[in-house]
Motif scaffolding. Sequence first.
Motif, PDB file in Angstrom:
ATOM      1  N   GLY A   1       0.814  -1.212   0.000  1.00 20.70           N
ATOM      2  CA  GLY A   1       0.000   0.000   0.000  1.00 20.70           C
ATOM      3  C   GLY A   1       0.849   1.263   0.000  1.00 20.70           C
ATOM      4  N   VAL A   2       1.913   1.268   0.805  1.00 23.43           N
ATOM      5  CA  VAL A   2       2.808   2.435   0.853  1.00 23.43           C
ATOM      6  C   VAL A   2       3.502   2.620  -0.489  1.00 23.43           C
ATOM      7  CG1 VAL A   2       4.911   3.365   1.921  1.00 23.43           C
ATOM      8  CG2 VAL A   2       3.140   2.309   3.356  1.00 23.43           C
ATOM      9  N   VAL A   3       4.016   1.527  -1.048  1.00 21.11           N
ATOM     10  CA  VAL A   3       4.704   1.570  -2.346  1.00 21.11           C
ATOM     11  C   VAL A   3       3.752   2.079  -3.427  1.00 21.11           C
ATOM     12  CG1 VAL A   3       5.569   0.015  -4.145  1.00 21.11           C
ATOM     13  CG2 VAL A   3       6.502  -0.113  -1.833  1.00 21.11           C
ATOM     14  N   SER A   4       2.525   1.609  -3.412  1.00 20.39           N
ATOM     15  CA  SER A   4       1.530   2.051  -4.400  1.00 20.39           C
ATOM     16  C   SER A   4       1.193   3.527  -4.212  1.00 20.39           C
ATOM     17  CB  SER A   4       0.261   1.209  -4.287  1.00 20.39           C
ATOM     18  OG  SER A   4       0.533  -0.133  -4.600  1.00 20.39           O
ATOM     19  N   PHE A   5       1.083   3.958  -2.953  1.00 30.11           N
ATOM     20  CA  PHE A   5       0.779   5.360  -2.675  1.00 30.11           C
ATOM     21  C   PHE A   5       1.863   6.275  -3.251  1.00 30.11           C
ATOM     22  CE2 PHE A   5       1.105   9.177  -0.048  1.00 30.11           C
ATOM     23  CZ  PHE A   5      -0.191   9.663  -0.132  1.00 30.11           C
ATOM     24  N   PHE A   6       3.120   5.845  -3.156  1.00 29.49           N
ATOM     25  CA  PHE A   6       4.234   6.646  -3.667  1.00 29.49           C
ATOM     26  C   PHE A   6       4.534   6.356  -5.145  1.00 29.49           C
ATOM     27  CE2 PHE A   6       4.911   7.264   0.850  1.00 29.49           C
ATOM     28  CZ  PHE A   6       5.300   8.594   0.904  1.00 29.49           C
ATOM     29  N   HIS A   7       3.694   5.544  -5.782  1.00 25.32           N
ATOM     30  CA  HIS A   7       3.789   5.240  -7.213  1.00 25.32           C
ATOM     31  C   HIS A   7       5.157   4.673  -7.616  1.00 25.32           C
ATOM     32  CE1 HIS A   7      -0.068   7.189  -7.659  1.00 25.32           C
ATOM     33  NE2 HIS A   7       0.421   8.267  -7.088  1.00 25.32           N
TER      34      HIS A   7
ATOM     35  N   ASP B   1      10.487  -3.312  -9.887  1.00 23.29           N
ATOM     36  CA  ASP B   1      11.841  -2.894  -9.529  1.00 23.29           C
ATOM     37  C   ASP B   1      12.364  -3.723  -8.352  1.00 23.29           C
ATOM     38  OD1 ASP B   1      14.017  -0.845  -9.790  1.00 23.29           O
ATOM     39  OD2 ASP B   1      13.435  -0.496  -7.690  1.00 23.29           O
ATOM     40  N   PRO B   2      13.620  -4.196  -8.407  1.00 16.98           N
ATOM     41  CA  PRO B   2      14.189  -4.967  -7.286  1.00 16.98           C
ATOM     42  C   PRO B   2      14.198  -4.191  -5.965  1.00 16.98           C
ATOM     43  CG  PRO B   2      15.600  -5.139  -9.225  1.00 16.98           C
ATOM     44  CD  PRO B   2      14.536  -4.129  -9.545  1.00 16.98           C
ATOM     45  N   HIS B   3      14.384  -2.880  -6.023  1.00 12.86           N
ATOM     46  CA  HIS B   3      14.358  -2.082  -4.795  1.00 12.86           C
ATOM     47  C   HIS B   3      12.955  -2.079  -4.182  1.00 12.86           C
ATOM     48  CE1 HIS B   3      18.011  -0.461  -6.767  1.00 12.86           C
ATOM     49  NE2 HIS B   3      18.459  -0.505  -5.519  1.00 12.86           N
ATOM     50  N   THR B   4      11.950  -2.061  -5.024  1.00 12.92           N
ATOM     51  CA  THR B   4      10.576  -2.113  -4.532  1.00 12.92           C
ATOM     52  C   THR B   4      10.314  -3.456  -3.864  1.00 12.92           C
ATOM     53  OG1 THR B   4       9.832  -0.589  -6.253  1.00 12.92           O
ATOM     54  CG2 THR B   4       8.140  -1.935  -5.188  1.00 12.92           C
ATOM     55  N   HIS B   5      10.805  -4.539  -4.462  1.00 17.23           N
ATOM     56  CA  HIS B   5      10.639  -5.867  -3.843  1.00 17.23           C
ATOM     57  C   HIS B   5      11.324  -5.922  -2.483  1.00 17.23           C
ATOM     58  CE1 HIS B   5       8.503  -7.978  -6.999  1.00 17.23           C
ATOM     59  NE2 HIS B   5       9.217  -7.270  -7.861  1.00 17.23           N
ATOM     60  N   ALA B   6      12.482  -5.267  -2.369  1.00 16.94           N
ATOM     61  CA  ALA B   6      13.170  -5.212  -1.075  1.00 16.94           C
ATOM     62  C   ALA B   6      12.319  -4.458  -0.052  1.00 16.94           C
ATOM     63  CB  ALA B   6      14.538  -4.563  -1.230  1.00 16.94           C
ATOM     64  N   LEU B   7      11.643  -3.400  -0.479  1.00 19.65           N
ATOM     65  CA  LEU B   7      10.773  -2.649   0.417  1.00 19.65           C
ATOM     66  C   LEU B   7       9.587  -3.495   0.876  1.00 19.65           C
ATOM     67  CD1 LEU B   7      10.734   0.814  -1.392  1.00 19.65           C
ATOM     68  CD2 LEU B   7      11.831   0.280   0.804  1.00 19.65           C
ATOM     69  N   LEU B   8       9.050  -4.308  -0.038  1.00 21.46           N
ATOM     70  CA  LEU B   8       7.926  -5.176   0.328  1.00 21.46           C
ATOM     71  C   LEU B   8       8.355  -6.208   1.367  1.00 21.46           C
ATOM     72  CD1 LEU B   8       6.313  -5.707  -3.201  1.00 21.46           C
ATOM     73  CD2 LEU B   8       5.608  -4.114  -1.392  1.00 21.46           C
ATOM     74  N   TRP B   9       9.527  -6.759   1.187  1.00 27.88           N
ATOM     75  CA  TRP B   9      10.029  -7.734   2.161  1.00 27.88           C
ATOM     76  C   TRP B   9      10.412  -7.055   3.462  1.00 27.88           C
ATOM     77  CZ3 TRP B   9       8.257 -12.240   1.614  1.00 27.88           C
ATOM     78  CH2 TRP B   9       7.985 -12.724   0.343  1.00 27.88           C
ATOM     79  N   LEU B  10      10.841  -5.789   3.391  1.00 25.73           N
ATOM     80  CA  LEU B  10      11.082  -5.009   4.611  1.00 25.73           C
ATOM     81  C   LEU B  10       9.776  -4.870   5.395  1.00 25.73           C
ATOM     82  CD1 LEU B  10      13.192  -3.213   6.181  1.00 25.73           C
ATOM     83  CD2 LEU B  10      12.176  -1.279   4.945  1.00 25.73           C
ATOM     84  N   GLY B  11       8.689  -4.655   4.675  1.00 22.20           N
ATOM     85  CA  GLY B  11       7.382  -4.597   5.322  1.00 22.20           C
ATOM     86  C   GLY B  11       7.034  -5.904   6.007  1.00 22.20           C
TER      87      GLY B  11
ATOM     88  N   GLY C   1       3.058 -11.824  -8.677  1.00 23.21           N
ATOM     89  CA  GLY C   1       4.125 -10.863  -8.949  1.00 23.21           C
ATOM     90  C   GLY C   1       3.751  -9.428  -8.677  1.00 23.21           C
ATOM     91  N   SER C   2       3.124  -9.201  -7.491  1.00 22.63           N
ATOM     92  CA  SER C   2       2.740  -7.826  -7.139  1.00 22.63           C
ATOM     93  C   SER C   2       3.906  -6.907  -7.340  1.00 22.63           C
ATOM     94  CB  SER C   2       2.262  -7.784  -5.690  1.00 22.63           C
ATOM     95  OG  SER C   2       3.337  -8.011  -4.803  1.00 22.63           O
TER      96      SER C   2
END
Length: 177
Positions: free
Chosen positions: A14-20, A25-35, A176-177
């Motif tokens: 949700g946060v990643v989607s809010f910030f578009h 992106d591999p960095h986005t996947h890292a953020l999802l796993w951080l969540g 593959g969100s």
Amino acid sequence: PPGHASAGYIVALGVVSFFHLPLNDPHTHALLWLGSLFGALPDIDMFFAFFRTRSWVIQNDKQSHRAYVTHTPIFWLCIAVLLGGWTHSLVIFFITLCAPLSHLFLDSIQDEIRWLWPWSKKAFRIILSKEDLALPKEHFFGYWVKFMLWYLKKRTLTAVLEGVFVLVCVALVGFGS
């Protein structure tokens, strides 16, 4: 832990989607796993409880592991401010704040969380549960089997919500969100 990690993943999405941010992106996947990590991280206090009792079972302590500072919103606000400030990232700030708060929300459905600590020691829960955990001392596997059965029976709403979060997270990861 799977329910809390899944809720953290969904919050991070949700946060990643809010910030578009681009989902591929591999960095986005890292953020999802951080969540996911931060969604489960408030239960790190279980290790303090295990250390205190010198056992991998919860021996009906007088003090719940949810009484530790890692189960308070102010702790996660401080962590989020530190990590967000260190990385200069609003995304990391919101993930490291909101993912643990999803954990605390799930816990406070049928168990007590000190939402106002340090200003108040009062603990809150949404639904007054029939009983708190009271299981006989047993060996590791027997204990955790009985704990899961107790959890499903006495914390049904929380268990169902956590199960839904796990299923949604598995579907999102699978697609593959």
